[in-house]
Design an enzyme around this catalytic site. Structure first.
Site, mmCIF file in Angstrom:
data_model
loop_
_atom_site.group_PDB
_atom_site.id
_atom_site.type_symbol
_atom_site.label_atom_id
_atom_site.label_comp_id
_atom_site.label_asym_id
_atom_site.label_seq_id
_atom_site.Cartn_x
_atom_site.Cartn_y
_atom_site.Cartn_z
ATOM 1 N N ARG A 27 0.817 -1.232 0.000
ATOM 2 C CA ARG A 27 0.000 0.000 0.000
ATOM 3 C C ARG A 27 0.847 1.277 0.000
ATOM 4 O O ARG A 27 0.415 2.329 0.456
ATOM 5 C CB ARG A 27 -0.967 0.025 1.174
ATOM 6 C CG ARG A 27 -1.941 -1.120 1.138
ATOM 7 C CD ARG A 27 -3.147 -0.865 2.004
ATOM 8 N NE ARG A 27 -4.072 -1.977 1.872
ATOM 9 C CZ ARG A 27 -4.008 -3.086 2.585
ATOM 10 N NH1 ARG A 27 -3.079 -3.226 3.503
ATOM 11 N NH2 ARG A 27 -4.880 -4.040 2.396
ATOM 12 N N LYS A 79 8.318 23.236 -13.030
ATOM 13 C CA LYS A 79 7.432 22.089 -12.841
ATOM 14 C C LYS A 79 6.954 22.042 -11.392
ATOM 15 O O LYS A 79 5.760 21.812 -11.123
ATOM 16 C CB LYS A 79 8.147 20.785 -13.220
ATOM 17 C CG LYS A 79 7.267 19.580 -12.940
ATOM 18 C CD LYS A 79 7.289 18.541 -13.970
ATOM 19 C CE LYS A 79 6.156 17.548 -13.727
ATOM 20 N NZ LYS A 79 6.247 16.358 -14.487
ATOM 21 N N HIS A 89 0.699 13.332 -28.841
ATOM 22 C CA HIS A 89 0.134 11.990 -28.632
ATOM 23 C C HIS A 89 -0.490 11.447 -29.914
ATOM 24 O O HIS A 89 -0.398 10.256 -30.199
ATOM 25 C CB HIS A 89 -0.875 12.007 -27.479
ATOM 26 C CG HIS A 89 -0.199 12.201 -26.153
ATOM 27 N ND1 HIS A 89 -0.851 12.685 -25.040
ATOM 28 C CD2 HIS A 89 1.082 11.982 -25.760
ATOM 29 C CE1 HIS A 89 0.011 12.758 -24.029
ATOM 30 N NE2 HIS A 89 1.185 12.332 -24.442
HETATM 31 N N1 GLY Z 1 4.473 15.322 -17.647
HETATM 32 C C1 GLY Z 1 3.363 16.112 -17.286
HETATM 33 C C2 GLY Z 1 3.056 16.109 -15.833
HETATM 34 O O1 GLY Z 1 3.845 15.621 -15.039
HETATM 35 O O2 GLY Z 1 2.016 16.579 -15.438
#
Ligand code: GLY
Length: 374
Positions: free
Chosen positions: A122, A228, A253
Site C-alpha cells: 500500500r 514544474k 500523442h
Molecule cells: N508530464 C506532465 C506532468 O507531469 O504533469
C-alpha cells in the site's frame, strides 16, 4: 556545485538535487531516509551498464547494501508484466513499509518503479535517480507514476511523490545526441509555457548546452524543475493548471500513436513539433502574434531538432485522421478537447472551446507542406 529545488507538498514535500556526480554520492543523500542500510534498485539494461556500479559504490560508501532488478530497456517495458515482475521481486527482496526503492534510469523506469512502489504494501517510499534529460526535467518530478495499456500510454497509474530526486547532470553526457535533443523538447516547453526570459536564454545558450556545457545544462534543468515544481504544488493531481505542462502534448500523442510509438518519433520530438503546432494554432486564432510560431520553429531548427510534420520519416495519416487521434487522447474532458494554447511566448493557457476547424487547417497545411517536401 549541487543545487536544490524544494517541492513543498506538505507531508509529501521533497528535494530535487541537481549537480554533477550525485550518483556516486547517492549514499550520503539517501541515508537520512533509511531505517536500515538497505535499498532495492530498479533499473534497465542500458542504464545498468553505465551507472549501476557507480550507484552501488556510492551507496556502499555509507554501508548501504543494494540489490538490483535489471529490466529490458525501452517503452515496451512499461507494462503489466514488468510491473508484476518488479513488485514480486521487491517482495522477494523483503522490502518493508519503511524501506526505500531506488529508480535508476529514464522516464520508463521512473514511471514503472514509482508505480511499483506506490502499490507495494500500500505504498513504500522511492527515490528517483533520473539519468535522461527528459526524466530530469519532467517525469522524475511531480509524482506521476504508471504503465501503458493496449488502450494507450500511461492509462494505468497513481500519483505517488518521490521522497528525493537525484538529478546527476554528468549522466546526461552518456546520452545519444538524438535522445538529448528529444529531452530538450521538454525544456523548451517550459520557456514557451511560462517564462519568456527562459526561452530567450535558451535561444542564446541552447547550442552550447547541447554541445556539452555542464553549467548551462544544470541551469536549464534547475529552471525546468523549478517551473514544474511550482505548477505541481498549485495542482498536484491535474484538476486545472497542471495541464499547462501538456503544451504540445495533444498534437504529440496523436503523432506518437500514428507512428506506432516507434523510434520514428521520440516523445520529446513529438512535444517539440506539438509546441510549434500549438503556437501556429494560437496565431491563427489571433491569440498570439503571427511572428511567434516562426520564432519557436527557428529555435528548434537552430538546435537541429525535428520541427514540422515533414521531419517525421515514413507515412502519416491525413489531417482528419490525426484530429480523430487527438480526440482519443486522455486529455479529453466531457467530450471536449482541452488544448494548451498561448497568448505569446511564455503565456500559455488552457483552452476548452477551441475551434477544431482551425486545428484541422493547421494540420492540413502542415501535411501539404510535408507532401511538397517529400
Ligand atoms: N508530464 C506532465 C506532468 O507531469 O504533469
Amino acid at each position: 556545485m549541487t543545487e536544490i529545488v524544494h517541492v513543498p507538498l506538505g507531508d509529501r514535500a521533497y528535494d530535487v538535487l541537481i549537480g554533477e556526480g550525485l550518483i556516486s554520492e547517492a549514499g550520503r543523500h539517501v541515508l537520512p531516509l533509511l531505517h536500515r542500510r538497505r535499498v532495492a534498485i530498479v533499473t534497465d539494461e542500458n542504464v545498468a551498464r553505465l551507472h549501476l556500479d557507480a550507484l552501488k559504490t556510492g551507496l556502499g560508501q555509507e554501508g548501504i547494501e543494494a540489490s538490483a532488478l535489471v529490466l529490458p530497456a525501452g517503452e515496451g517495458t512499461k507494462n503489466w508484466e514488468n510491473l508484476s515482475r518488479s513488485v514480486e521481486w521487491l517482495l522477494d527482496q523483503k522490502v518493508e513499509r519503511r524501506d526505500v526503492v531506488l529508480a535508476l534510469g529514464g522516464g520508463v523506469i521512473g514511471d514503472l518503479a514509482g508505480f511499483a512502489a506506490a502499490i507495494l504494501r500500500r505504498g513504500v517510499r522511492f527515490v528517483q535517480v533520473p539519468t535522461s534529460l527528459l526524466a530530469q526535467v519532467d517525469s522524475s518530478v511531480g509524482g506521476k507514476t504508471g504503465i501503458n495499456s493496449p488502450h494507450g500510454k500511461n492509462l494505468i497509474g497513481a500519483f505517488h511523490q518521490p521522497s528525493l530526486v537525484l538529478a546527476d547532470i554528468a549522466a546526461l553526457g552518456t546520452m545519444s545526441e538524438r535522445d538529448f535533443l528529444a529531452g530538450y523538447g521538454e525544456v523548451v516547453k517550459y520557456g514557451l509555457l511560462g517564462d519568456s526570459e527562459f526561452f530567450d536564454w535558451l535561444e542564446r545558450n541552447g547550442p552550447a548546452l547541447a554541445a556539452g556545457d555542464l553549467e548551462l545544462r544544470a541551469r536549464a534543468v534547475r529552471r525546468s524543475v523549478e517551473m514544474k515544481a511550482e505548477i505541481v504544488v498549485r495542482d498536484e493531481t491535474e484538476q486545472g493548471d497542471r495541464a499547462l505542462l501538456n503544451l504540445g502534448h495533444t498534437f504529440c500523442h496523436a503523432l506518437e500513436s500514428a507512428t506506432g510509438y516507434s523510434d520514428r518519433l521520440l516523445h520529446g520530438e513529438g512535444v517539440a513539433i506539438g509546441c510549434a503546432l500549438a503556437f501556429e494554432t494560437s496565431a491563427r486564432l489571433g491569440l498570439c502574434s503571427q511572428e511567434d510560431p516562426g520564432r519557436v520553429r527557428a529555435h528548434l531548427k537552430a538546435m537541429g531538432m525535428k520541427t514540422d510534420l515533414a521531419d517525421i520519416p515514413g507515412d502519416l495519416p491525413g489531417a482528419e485522421a490525426l484530429l480523430k487521434r487527438m480526440a482519443q487522447d486522455k486529455k479529453v474532458l466531457d467530450g471536449k478537447l482541452r488544448f494548451v494554447l498561448a497568448r505569446g511566448i511564455g503565456e500559455a493557457f488552457i483552452a476548452t472551446d477551441t475551434d477544431t476547424n482551425v486545428v484541422f487547417e493547421v494540420l492540413n497545411d502542415a501535411m501539404e507542406e510535408r507532401q511538397r517536401r517529400v
